[in-house]
Design a protein around this motif. Structure first.
Motif, PDB file in Angstrom:
ATOM      1  N   SER A 134       0.838  -1.196   0.000  1.00  0.00           N
ATOM      2  CA  SER A 134       0.000   0.000   0.000  1.00  0.00           C
ATOM      3  C   SER A 134       0.874   1.249   0.000  1.00  0.00           C
ATOM      4  N   VAL A 135       0.348   2.317  -0.559  1.00  0.00           N
ATOM      5  CA  VAL A 135       1.095   3.575  -0.675  1.00  0.00           C
ATOM      6  C   VAL A 135       0.228   4.723  -0.166  1.00  0.00           C
ATOM      7  N   LEU A 136       0.838   5.588   0.630  1.00  0.00           N
ATOM      8  CA  LEU A 136       0.160   6.766   1.147  1.00  0.00           C
ATOM      9  C   LEU A 136       0.884   8.001   0.632  1.00  0.00           C
ATOM     10  N   LEU A 137       0.210   8.817  -0.178  1.00  0.00           N
ATOM     11  CA  LEU A 137       0.790  10.052  -0.695  1.00  0.00           C
ATOM     12  C   LEU A 137       0.286  11.228   0.131  1.00  0.00           C
ATOM     13  N   PHE A 138       1.211  12.104   0.516  1.00  0.00           N
ATOM     14  CA  PHE A 138       0.849  13.338   1.200  1.00  0.00           C
ATOM     15  C   PHE A 138       1.355  14.502   0.361  1.00  0.00           C
ATOM     16  N   LEU A 139       0.443  15.230  -0.269  1.00  0.00           N
ATOM     17  CA  LEU A 139       0.813  16.382  -1.076  1.00  0.00           C
ATOM     18  C   LEU A 139       0.633  17.634  -0.227  1.00  0.00           C
ATOM     19  N   PHE A 140       1.682  18.437  -0.143  1.00  0.00           N
ATOM     20  CA  PHE A 140       1.636  19.584   0.750  1.00  0.00           C
ATOM     21  C   PHE A 140       2.437  20.748   0.170  1.00  0.00           C
ATOM     22  N   ASP A 141       2.263  21.930   0.777  1.00  0.00           N
ATOM     23  CA  ASP A 141       3.071  23.089   0.416  1.00  0.00           C
ATOM     24  C   ASP A 141       3.741  23.607   1.680  1.00  0.00           C
ATOM     25  N   TYR A 147       2.290  18.880   9.359  1.00  0.00           N
ATOM     26  CA  TYR A 147       1.712  17.558   9.167  1.00  0.00           C
ATOM     27  C   TYR A 147       2.779  16.479   8.958  1.00  0.00           C
ATOM     28  N   LEU A 148       4.014  16.860   8.698  1.00  0.00           N
ATOM     29  CA  LEU A 148       5.027  15.873   8.316  1.00  0.00           C
ATOM     30  C   LEU A 148       5.208  14.784   9.367  1.00  0.00           C
ATOM     31  N   LYS A 149       5.265  15.164  10.634  1.00  0.00           N
ATOM     32  CA  LYS A 149       5.448  14.183  11.706  1.00  0.00           C
ATOM     33  C   LYS A 149       4.226  13.292  11.877  1.00  0.00           C
ATOM     34  N   PHE A 150       3.104  13.763  11.376  1.00  0.00           N
ATOM     35  CA  PHE A 150       1.858  13.005  11.488  1.00  0.00           C
ATOM     36  C   PHE A 150       1.994  11.621  10.862  1.00  0.00           C
ATOM     37  N   PHE A 151       2.790  11.514   9.802  1.00  0.00           N
ATOM     38  CA  PHE A 151       2.883  10.256   9.064  1.00  0.00           C
ATOM     39  C   PHE A 151       3.918   9.304   9.647  1.00  0.00           C
ATOM     40  N   GLU A 152       4.509   9.694  10.766  1.00  0.00           N
ATOM     41  CA  GLU A 152       5.368   8.773  11.503  1.00  0.00           C
ATOM     42  C   GLU A 152       4.511   7.772  12.287  1.00  0.00           C
ATOM     43  N   LEU A 153       3.192   7.884  12.154  1.00  0.00           N
ATOM     44  CA  LEU A 153       2.286   6.928  12.807  1.00  0.00           C
ATOM     45  C   LEU A 153       2.390   5.540  12.195  1.00  0.00           C
ATOM     46  N   PHE A 154       2.977   5.462  10.979  1.00  0.00           N
ATOM     47  CA  PHE A 154       2.923   4.206  10.242  1.00  0.00           C
ATOM     48  C   PHE A 154       4.275   3.562   9.948  1.00  0.00           C
ATOM     49  N   PRO A 155       5.287   3.738  10.808  1.00  0.00           N
ATOM     50  CA  PRO A 155       6.593   3.163  10.465  1.00  0.00           C
ATOM     51  C   PRO A 155       6.625   1.644  10.463  1.00  0.00           C
ATOM     52  N   GLN A 156       5.747   1.030  11.253  1.00  0.00           N
ATOM     53  CA  GLN A 156       5.748  -0.427  11.344  1.00  0.00           C
ATOM     54  C   GLN A 156       4.723  -1.076  10.420  1.00  0.00           C
ATOM     55  N   ASN A 158       2.972  -2.132   6.789  1.00  0.00           N
ATOM     56  CA  ASN A 158       3.454  -2.540   5.466  1.00  0.00           C
ATOM     57  C   ASN A 158       2.920  -1.563   4.429  1.00  0.00           C
ATOM     58  N   ILE A 159       3.417  -0.333   4.511  1.00  0.00           N
ATOM     59  CA  ILE A 159       2.926   0.740   3.656  1.00  0.00           C
ATOM     60  C   ILE A 159       4.074   1.685   3.317  1.00  0.00           C
ATOM     61  N   LYS A 160       4.032   2.222   2.112  1.00  0.00           N
ATOM     62  CA  LYS A 160       5.037   3.170   1.663  1.00  0.00           C
ATOM     63  C   LYS A 160       4.450   4.568   1.742  1.00  0.00           C
ATOM     64  N   VAL A 161       5.083   5.442   2.535  1.00  0.00           N
ATOM     65  CA  VAL A 161       4.654   6.832   2.654  1.00  0.00           C
ATOM     66  C   VAL A 161       5.564   7.698   1.794  1.00  0.00           C
ATOM     67  N   ILE A 162       4.971   8.583   0.986  1.00  0.00           N
ATOM     68  CA  ILE A 162       5.738   9.478   0.122  1.00  0.00           C
ATOM     69  C   ILE A 162       5.182  10.883   0.266  1.00  0.00           C
ATOM     70  N   GLY A 163       6.027  11.824   0.631  1.00  0.00           N
ATOM     71  CA  GLY A 163       5.632  13.222   0.680  1.00  0.00           C
ATOM     72  C   GLY A 163       5.897  13.868  -0.672  1.00  0.00           C
ATOM     73  N   ILE A 164       5.041  14.759  -1.102  1.00  0.00           N
ATOM     74  CA  ILE A 164       5.184  15.422  -2.401  1.00  0.00           C
ATOM     75  C   ILE A 164       4.937  16.911  -2.215  1.00  0.00           C
ATOM     76  N   THR A 165       5.882  17.738  -2.653  1.00  0.00           N
ATOM     77  CA  THR A 165       5.759  19.182  -2.499  1.00  0.00           C
ATOM     78  C   THR A 165       6.561  19.884  -3.596  1.00  0.00           C
ATOM     79  N   PRO A 166       6.180  21.101  -3.976  1.00  0.00           N
ATOM     80  CA  PRO A 166       6.935  21.799  -5.018  1.00  0.00           C
ATOM     81  C   PRO A 166       8.354  22.169  -4.588  1.00  0.00           C
ATOM     82  N   GLU A 167       8.537  22.499  -3.330  1.00  0.00           N
ATOM     83  CA  GLU A 167       9.868  22.910  -2.871  1.00  0.00           C
ATOM     84  C   GLU A 167      10.066  22.544  -1.410  1.00  0.00           C
TER      85      GLU A 167
END
Length: 251
Positions: A134-141, A147-156, A158-167
């Motif tokens: 499974s993949v979780l995308l977080f698009l942000f500016d 919110y970045l630390k929010f996705f540390e909820l899922f380190p264990q 079986n999911i791939k977390v990817i942050g996406i931002t322009p800069e």
């Protein structure tokens, strides 16, 4: 001008709408619309039997959840696990496929976890799109760093977390990579570019894909509040997201 009790949609092009409809019609007041301001919306659910074409969204509506390939009751998955409410609410919406945007990722820079150096993404970067995960995308500016630390909820998980931002000019202190979508191409392909951000910045969103890399649901932060989550103990953003991730990794 936005008048009282009128419905407003703001576009950059055909696939961009800051209030892209996801089964909900928002009633606006005469307040100035900005991407970061907070509104008190009166939400009205669409009647799925209405004609919903030409409302500014590419996301397909259907009249019956059974047409989406899901049982209309939608109580339990094949594994017997309860299907989250947000999945049921979005069952009638057209779903994006992660594989369809793979080519958009190729050639972009990204910052690996616990790193400050940028690296180029290529077709060999298979760990971004591992099969059967499974993949979780977080698009942000730049306004959504909190919110970045929010996705540390899922380190264990079986999911791939990817942050996406322009800069992102900072050290990546997270446990997941951050992709630099400098031209907003990924946001455009996912139809969540913010037209008030010059066509580059995304509407801050969370998009969850299951192990077959099919979208399960998406949440537009700041716009879907009180639609798919609220501040209650059982229905806050964290609980909804955890429930969704648990469901995704179990399917």
């Amino acid at each position: 001008m936005i008048r009282d009790n009128s419905y407003a949609f703001i576009y950059e092009d055909d696939d961009d709408c800051i209030h892209a409809q996801r089964g909900v019609k928002r009633e606006h007041t005469s307040e100035l619309i900005t991407p970061l301001s907070t509104y008190n919306y009166t939400h009205k659910l669409y009647n799925h039997n209405d004609q919903l074409d030409n409302v500014g969204s590419k996301r397909r509506r259907i009249n019956n959840t059974a047409d989406s390939g899901l049982c209309s009751s939608l109580k339990k998955s094949k594994t017997g696990r309860r299907i989250p409410e947000i999945v049921i609410k979005q069952a009638h919406l057209e779903k994006s496929q992660l594989k369809d945007i793979f080519e958009t990722f190729v050639g972009l820079e990204y910052i690996p976890p616990k790193c400050g150096n940028k690296t180029m993404l290529d077709k060999e970067s298979a760990d971004f799109f591992e099969n059967r995960i499974s993949v979780l995308l977080f698009l942000f500016d730049c306004s959504n760093f909190s919110y970045l630390k929010f996705f540390e909820l899922f380190p264990q998980k079986n999911i791939k977390v990817i942050g996406i931002t322009p800069e992102f000019g900072l050290y990546n202190d997270q446990s997941y990579p951050i992709v630099l979508d400098k031209n907003g191409d990924i946001a455009k392909q996912l139809s969540i570019r913010n037209p008030l951000g010059g066509g580059i910045y995304p509407i801050p969103s969370i998009i969850l894909f299951d192990s077959s890399q099919t979208e399960i649901f998406r949440i537009k932060l700041g716009y879907d509040y009180n639609v798919y989550y609220d501040s209650s103990v059982e229905n806050n953003l964290q609980s909804v997201l955890i429930e969704g991730v648990n469901y995704a990794v179990s399917t």
